[in-house]
Design a protein around this motif. Structure first.
Motif, PDB file in Angstrom:
ATOM      1  N   SER B  70      36.824  43.516  45.555  1.00 43.00           N
ATOM      2  CA  SER B  70      35.729  42.926  46.328  1.00 43.00           C
ATOM      3  C   SER B  70      35.073  41.828  45.492  1.00 43.00           C
ATOM      4  O   SER B  70      35.107  41.847  44.267  1.00 43.00           O
ATOM      5  N   TRP B  71      34.499  40.873  46.217  1.00 44.18           N
ATOM      6  CA  TRP B  71      33.902  39.696  45.587  1.00 44.18           C
ATOM      7  C   TRP B  71      32.476  39.511  46.081  1.00 44.18           C
ATOM      8  O   TRP B  71      32.177  39.817  47.230  1.00 44.18           O
ATOM      9  N   THR B  72      31.629  38.998  45.193  1.00 44.02           N
ATOM     10  CA  THR B  72      30.277  38.629  45.630  1.00 44.02           C
ATOM     11  C   THR B  72      29.933  37.254  45.060  1.00 44.02           C
ATOM     12  O   THR B  72      30.513  36.838  44.053  1.00 44.02           O
ATOM     13  N   CYS B  73      28.984  36.614  45.688  1.00 45.82           N
ATOM     14  CA  CYS B  73      28.538  35.303  45.205  1.00 45.82           C
ATOM     15  C   CYS B  73      27.892  35.486  43.831  1.00 45.82           C
ATOM     16  O   CYS B  73      27.116  36.419  43.627  1.00 45.82           O
ATOM     17  N   SER B  74      28.212  34.591  42.887  1.00 46.41           N
ATOM     18  CA  SER B  74      27.667  34.746  41.536  1.00 46.41           C
ATOM     19  C   SER B  74      26.179  34.413  41.487  1.00 46.41           C
ATOM     20  O   SER B  74      25.510  34.724  40.521  1.00 46.41           O
ATOM     21  N   ARG B  75      25.622  33.791  42.558  1.00 48.37           N
ATOM     22  CA  ARG B  75      24.191  33.514  42.565  1.00 48.37           C
ATOM     23  C   ARG B  75      23.414  34.446  43.506  1.00 48.37           C
ATOM     24  O   ARG B  75      22.588  35.220  43.061  1.00 48.37           O
ATOM     25  N   CYS B  76      23.765  34.400  44.809  1.00 46.20           N
ATOM     26  CA  CYS B  76      22.931  35.140  45.759  1.00 46.20           C
ATOM     27  C   CYS B  76      23.431  36.559  46.027  1.00 46.20           C
ATOM     28  O   CYS B  76      22.785  37.310  46.752  1.00 46.20           O
ATOM     29  N   ARG B  77      24.554  36.917  45.415  1.00 44.68           N
ATOM     30  CA  ARG B  77      25.103  38.270  45.518  1.00 44.68           C
ATOM     31  C   ARG B  77      25.607  38.623  46.923  1.00 44.68           C
ATOM     32  O   ARG B  77      25.892  39.791  47.194  1.00 44.68           O
ATOM     33  N   ALA B  78      25.711  37.639  47.797  1.00 43.58           N
ATOM     34  CA  ALA B  78      26.255  37.918  49.140  1.00 43.58           C
ATOM     35  C   ALA B  78      27.736  38.267  49.009  1.00 43.58           C
ATOM     36  O   ALA B  78      28.444  37.663  48.208  1.00 43.58           O
ATOM     37  N   PRO B  79      28.192  39.275  49.759  1.00 38.55           N
ATOM     38  CA  PRO B  79      29.616  39.606  49.679  1.00 38.55           C
ATOM     39  C   PRO B  79      30.476  38.486  50.252  1.00 38.55           C
ATOM     40  O   PRO B  79      30.090  37.825  51.225  1.00 38.55           O
ATOM     41  N   ILE B  80      31.630  38.251  49.625  1.00 45.81           N
ATOM     42  CA  ILE B  80      32.565  37.238  50.119  1.00 45.81           C
ATOM     43  C   ILE B  80      33.805  37.981  50.614  1.00 45.81           C
ATOM     44  O   ILE B  80      34.449  38.700  49.844  1.00 45.81           O
ATOM     45  N   PRO B  81      34.078  37.864  51.915  1.00 49.49           N
ATOM     46  CA  PRO B  81      35.149  38.681  52.492  1.00 49.49           C
ATOM     47  C   PRO B  81      36.496  38.420  51.834  1.00 49.49           C
ATOM     48  O   PRO B  81      36.785  37.297  51.404  1.00 49.49           O
ATOM     49  N   ARG B  82      37.291  39.464  51.766  1.00 47.26           N
ATOM     50  CA  ARG B  82      38.626  39.356  51.170  1.00 47.26           C
ATOM     51  C   ARG B  82      39.464  38.344  51.928  1.00 47.26           C
ATOM     52  O   ARG B  82      39.384  38.254  53.139  1.00 47.26           O
ATOM     53  N   GLY B  83      40.255  37.605  51.174  1.00 50.55           N
ATOM     54  CA  GLY B  83      41.159  36.660  51.814  1.00 50.55           C
ATOM     55  C   GLY B  83      40.516  35.313  52.114  1.00 50.55           C
ATOM     56  O   GLY B  83      41.194  34.358  52.440  1.00 50.55           O
ATOM     57  N   GLU B  84      39.178  35.253  52.001  1.00 53.47           N
ATOM     58  CA  GLU B  84      38.490  33.986  52.267  1.00 53.47           C
ATOM     59  C   GLU B  84      38.537  33.100  51.016  1.00 53.47           C
ATOM     60  O   GLU B  84      38.866  33.569  49.920  1.00 53.47           O
ATOM     61  N   VAL B  85      38.166  31.848  51.185  1.00 52.40           N
ATOM     62  CA  VAL B  85      38.011  30.963  50.038  1.00 52.40           C
ATOM     63  C   VAL B  85      36.909  31.562  49.150  1.00 52.40           C
ATOM     64  O   VAL B  85      35.868  32.007  49.658  1.00 52.40           O
ATOM     65  N   LEU B  86      37.146  31.616  47.840  1.00 51.28           N
ATOM     66  CA  LEU B  86      36.260  32.359  46.940  1.00 51.28           C
ATOM     67  C   LEU B  86      35.059  31.524  46.495  1.00 51.28           C
ATOM     68  O   LEU B  86      34.812  31.302  45.302  1.00 51.28           O
ATOM     69  N   ARG B  87      34.313  31.093  47.479  1.00 50.46           N
ATOM     70  CA  ARG B  87      33.117  30.301  47.215  1.00 50.46           C
ATOM     71  C   ARG B  87      32.100  30.704  48.286  1.00 50.46           C
ATOM     72  O   ARG B  87      32.454  30.873  49.452  1.00 50.46           O
ATOM     73  N   CYS B  88      30.875  30.896  47.865  1.00 43.36           N
ATOM     74  CA  CYS B  88      29.861  31.374  48.800  1.00 43.36           C
ATOM     75  C   CYS B  88      29.601  30.319  49.894  1.00 43.36           C
ATOM     76  O   CYS B  88      29.341  29.154  49.588  1.00 43.36           O
ATOM     77  N   ALA B  89      29.655  30.770  51.154  1.00 44.28           N
ATOM     78  CA  ALA B  89      29.453  29.843  52.270  1.00 44.28           C
ATOM     79  C   ALA B  89      28.013  29.335  52.276  1.00 44.28           C
ATOM     80  O   ALA B  89      27.749  28.203  52.671  1.00 44.28           O
ATOM     81  N   ALA B  90      27.081  30.176  51.805  1.00 37.25           N
ATOM     82  CA  ALA B  90      25.672  29.804  51.848  1.00 37.25           C
ATOM     83  C   ALA B  90      25.278  28.888  50.688  1.00 37.25           C
ATOM     84  O   ALA B  90      24.682  27.833  50.904  1.00 37.25           O
ATOM     85  N   CYS B  91      25.593  29.278  49.446  1.00 41.94           N
ATOM     86  CA  CYS B  91      25.091  28.462  48.337  1.00 41.94           C
ATOM     87  C   CYS B  91      26.167  27.695  47.580  1.00 41.94           C
ATOM     88  O   CYS B  91      25.842  26.969  46.635  1.00 41.94           O
ATOM     89  N   GLY B  92      27.424  27.841  47.962  1.00 43.03           N
ATOM     90  CA  GLY B  92      28.479  27.017  47.366  1.00 43.03           C
ATOM     91  C   GLY B  92      28.918  27.439  45.976  1.00 43.03           C
ATOM     92  O   GLY B  92      29.748  26.782  45.356  1.00 43.03           O
ATOM     93  N   GLU B  93      28.351  28.519  45.473  1.00 42.69           N
ATOM     94  CA  GLU B  93      28.713  28.979  44.129  1.00 42.69           C
ATOM     95  C   GLU B  93      30.052  29.726  44.164  1.00 42.69           C
ATOM     96  O   GLU B  93      30.401  30.337  45.173  1.00 42.69           O
ATOM     97  N   PRO B  94      30.792  29.721  43.040  1.00 39.60           N
ATOM     98  CA  PRO B  94      32.048  30.483  43.015  1.00 39.60           C
ATOM     99  C   PRO B  94      31.798  31.997  43.064  1.00 39.60           C
ATOM    100  O   PRO B  94      30.751  32.474  42.609  1.00 39.60           O
ATOM    101  N   ALA B  95      32.755  32.699  43.628  1.00 38.56           N
ATOM    102  CA  ALA B  95      32.629  34.148  43.742  1.00 38.56           C
ATOM    103  C   ALA B  95      32.845  34.818  42.390  1.00 38.56           C
ATOM    104  O   ALA B  95      33.481  34.255  41.517  1.00 38.56           O
ATOM    105  N   ARG B  96      32.288  36.009  42.263  1.00 40.40           N
ATOM    106  CA  ARG B  96      32.537  36.811  41.065  1.00 40.40           C
ATOM    107  C   ARG B  96      33.215  38.101  41.506  1.00 40.40           C
ATOM    108  O   ARG B  96      32.824  38.724  42.494  1.00 40.40           O
ATOM    109  N   LEU B  97      34.237  38.488  40.765  1.00 42.25           N
ATOM    110  CA  LEU B  97      34.975  39.709  41.086  1.00 42.25           C
ATOM    111  C   LEU B  97      34.127  40.913  40.703  1.00 42.25           C
ATOM    112  O   LEU B  97      33.594  40.979  39.599  1.00 42.25           O
ATOM    113  N   ASP B  98      33.971  41.859  41.638  1.00 37.11           N
ATOM    114  CA  ASP B  98      33.145  43.029  41.342  1.00 37.11           C
ATOM    115  C   ASP B  98      33.839  43.946  40.338  1.00 37.11           C
ATOM    116  O   ASP B  98      35.071  43.982  40.263  1.00 37.11           O
TER     117      ASP B  98
END
Lengths: 251, 114
Positions: B70-98
């Motif tokens: 599972s992945w979450t945004c490295s800034r706002c901690r919003a979950p990033i769904p599996r299989g999606e581009v690993l960048r937060c849709a809201a704040c544009g930050e790269p995802a962090r692997l949980d």
């Protein structure tokens, strides 16, 4: 002994460890990493499928590096032959083969032992060419400063989605054999999209060992990596004006 | 197929722990496999069952716990769904692997001690 009544029966004790199974490998990798950093050597772990063009990329790198006065070195892993190390040697990269036998990957101990036979301290950039395999090498830290995956355009754009672990930790993807693109139904946008779904900060360069396309960008990436790590020897000075007579403060 | 060399490392670690505690036998071990650990849990189990014969783990069943990635945004901690581009849709930050998503961990061993 049973502590309830002292009867001498054995006891079942659950022991919590929460320890990485590869902790031993990681310790050796840390040791390798310290050696590389102390000597001012940028170690790069080069991974990719069999036939992706890892050795060809290194041959082309040797040509690009020669003009800049870089000193390269390499170990090259292979299940059964020393063909790749011989090729690298011919290209002017002092190299040793690591014949892994049945092992499908390098580990930190194999790399450590191979270093004893090579003047690796006298290099600016040291390549560890892993066994051709998109699965097993991914989880073994070797002590490299960065890992680079070579993915050729003939392998298919969905490879990152199929082998996510390999790409997850990669610092750079070299998209190799780009001179073949006109002859293939290859879709670069699809590959870039696949990379973005497995790498949080994807970084890829298109290269061709045959035509030399992209080699300048690859060499600049290496130089930037050395700068980032405070290695300020010959490699840092890309322009001739920056190259002093000595080896620089970092050596 | 690196599962065999992983099992070798696992059994070596268990043997060291058993020796340290003067254990007479090992009755079980539990291992956590993250989805992105680069390990096939079934192959790992097969490798363990093959390799444990003649070792201190011969009678010790292996319990594997699978952890989905599972992945979450490295800034706002919003979950990033599996299989999606690993960048937060809201704040544009790269995802962090949980944590645990790419882990291969020996969690516990059951040791029989005198």
């Amino acid at each position: 002994m049973c502590t309830t009544c002292g009867c001498g029966d054995t006891e079942l004790v659950p022991v919590e460890l929460h320890e990485k199974i590869l902790a031993g490998n990681d310790r050796t990798a840390r040791h390798n990493r310290e050696h590389f950093l102390e000597a001012g050597v940028l170690a790069l772990n080069l991974m990719g499928s069999p036939g992706a063009g890892k050795t060809a990329v290194l041959e082309a790198t040797a040509r690009a590096a020669a003009a800049r006065g870089w000193r390269l070195g390499a170990v090259s892993a292979d299940l059964a032959t020393d063909n790749d190390a011989v090729r690298l040697q011919k290209a002017g990269i002092p190299s040793r083969a690591i014949t892994t036998g049945q092992a499908c990957h390098l580990d930190a101990e194999l790399v450590h032992r191979s270093l004893h036979d090579l003047p690796w301290q006298q290099t600016d950039v040291f390549f560890i060419e892993n066994v051709g395999n998109l699965v097993c090498p991914a989880i073994y830290d070797l002590g490299e400063a960065a890992s680079v995956v070579v993915l050729s355009v003939t392998e298919g754009e969905d490879k990152p989605l199929k082998y996510p672990t390999m790409f997850l930790e990669a610092d750079l993807v070299l998209i190799s054999k780009c001179d073949l693109i006109p002859h293939l139904d290859f879709d670069m946008a699809r590959l870039e999209d696949a990379l973005a779904r497995v790498m949080p900060t994807p970084r890829a360069l298109k290269v061709s060992a045959r035509t030399g396309e992209g080699m300048d960008a690859w060499v600049a990436w290496i130089a930037a990596k050395r700068l980032e790590l405070g290695m300020v020897g010959r490699v840092a000075g890309l322009g001739a004006a920056l190259q002093g007579p000595g080896r620089g403060a970092g050596r | 197929m690196h599962e065999y060399s992983l099992v070798e490392a696992l059994i070596g670690r268990v043997e060291a722990e058993a020796r340290k505690r003067g254990a007479l036998a090992v009755h079980g071990l539990s291992v956590r496999v993250g989805e992105l650990a680069g390990v096939d849990p079934e192959l790992f189990q097969t490798a363990y069952d093959t390799f444990r014969a003649g070792t201190i783990c011969a009678q010790a069943p292996l319990t594997l716990r699978r952890v989905p990635a599972s992945w979450t945004c490295s800034r706002c901690r919003a979950p990033i769904p599996r299989g999606e581009v690993l960048r937060c849709a809201a704040c544009g930050e790269p995802a962090r692997l949980d944590e645990g998503s790419d882990a291969l961990t020996l969690d516990a061993v059951d040791l029989e001690v005198p």
